[in-house]
Design a protein around this motif. Sequence first.
Motif, short mmCIF file in Angstrom:
data_model
loop_
_atom_site.label_atom_id
_atom_site.label_comp_id
_atom_site.label_asym_id
_atom_site.label_seq_id
_atom_site.Cartn_x
_atom_site.Cartn_y
_atom_site.Cartn_z
N ASP A 48 10.71 -51.51 45.97
CA ASP A 48 10.01 -51.96 47.05
C ASP A 48 9.02 -50.68 47.41
O ASP A 48 7.83 -51.11 47.65
CB ASP A 48 10.84 -52.00 48.39
N GLU A 104 0.30 -58.51 53.16
CA GLU A 104 1.71 -59.12 52.77
C GLU A 104 1.80 -58.56 51.39
O GLU A 104 0.78 -58.69 50.63
CB GLU A 104 1.55 -60.56 52.95
N VAL A 105 3.08 -58.06 50.92
CA VAL A 105 3.58 -57.43 49.80
C VAL A 105 4.63 -58.25 49.11
O VAL A 105 5.40 -58.53 49.88
CB VAL A 105 3.89 -55.93 49.87
N GLU A 106 4.39 -58.86 47.93
CA GLU A 106 5.45 -59.40 47.28
C GLU A 106 5.48 -58.78 45.91
O GLU A 106 4.72 -58.53 45.24
CB GLU A 106 5.04 -61.03 47.07
N LYS A 107 6.78 -58.32 45.73
CA LYS A 107 7.31 -57.85 44.27
C LYS A 107 8.03 -58.76 43.68
O LYS A 107 8.91 -59.43 44.21
CB LYS A 107 8.34 -56.59 44.67
N ILE A 108 7.57 -58.72 42.39
CA ILE A 108 8.56 -59.81 41.46
C ILE A 108 8.97 -58.89 40.40
O ILE A 108 8.35 -58.04 39.65
CB ILE A 108 7.39 -61.03 40.72
N LEU A 163 3.00 -57.82 41.29
CA LEU A 163 2.85 -57.57 42.63
C LEU A 163 1.65 -58.37 43.26
O LEU A 163 0.59 -58.66 42.57
CB LEU A 163 2.44 -56.13 42.82
N ASN A 164 1.91 -59.09 44.41
CA ASN A 164 1.22 -59.91 45.09
C ASN A 164 0.84 -59.45 46.40
O ASN A 164 1.52 -59.28 47.08
CB ASN A 164 1.49 -61.35 45.08
N LEU A 165 -0.64 -58.94 46.38
CA LEU A 165 -0.89 -58.50 47.78
C LEU A 165 -1.99 -59.41 48.71
O LEU A 165 -2.90 -59.67 47.86
CB LEU A 165 -1.52 -57.12 47.44
N THR A 166 -1.72 -59.70 49.67
CA THR A 166 -2.67 -60.49 50.50
C THR A 166 -3.00 -59.43 51.65
O THR A 166 -2.26 -59.45 52.50
CB THR A 166 -2.20 -61.81 50.96
N ALA A 223 5.90 -50.87 45.51
CA ALA A 223 5.03 -52.20 46.02
C ALA A 223 4.40 -51.68 46.91
O ALA A 223 3.10 -52.05 47.22
CB ALA A 223 5.96 -53.35 45.84
N THR A 224 5.20 -51.26 48.03
CA THR A 224 4.57 -50.87 49.38
C THR A 224 3.50 -49.66 49.41
O THR A 224 2.51 -49.76 50.12
CB THR A 224 5.77 -50.51 50.55
#
Length: 138
Positions: A43, A74-78, A89-92, A46-47
């Motif tokens: 995490d 907004e952070v999404e870790k896969i 990693l998806n960042l919006t 990603a952060t």
Amino acid sequence: MTSTVVYEENLRTVCTHLKSGSVIETDAPPDNQGKGERFSPSDLVATALASCMLTIMGIKARGMEVDLKGVKVEVEKIMTANPRRIGGLNLTFHFPAGFNATEKEQMILEKAALTCPVFYSIHPDIKVNVHFNWKGFP
């Protein structure tokens, strides 16, 4: 030296930044035998990417006299398996209502974000998707 990391117990670590004394605790996530009560080490990776991108944007924005206050990412870790690792990693980026920047300034900020040291440190096998939502959020 930058920091120290001490293993407490039950898959928890305490990380101390030596210059400031700031502390971050980590836990293993529930899907990997942990409690998930704190950021996991992955995490933090990603952060850290989002934080680094915002910081580099902030440096560029300061020079252009653009105020980034209130920008949220907004952070999404896969995670993937075999081996267990960060697979994506998806960042919006969400810019607050009333954010004021020209299209040229927006383009400069986007390019700046993609030059942060953490972005360059992410392994090429990790798929990173970045989206900039310039329309604002409530």
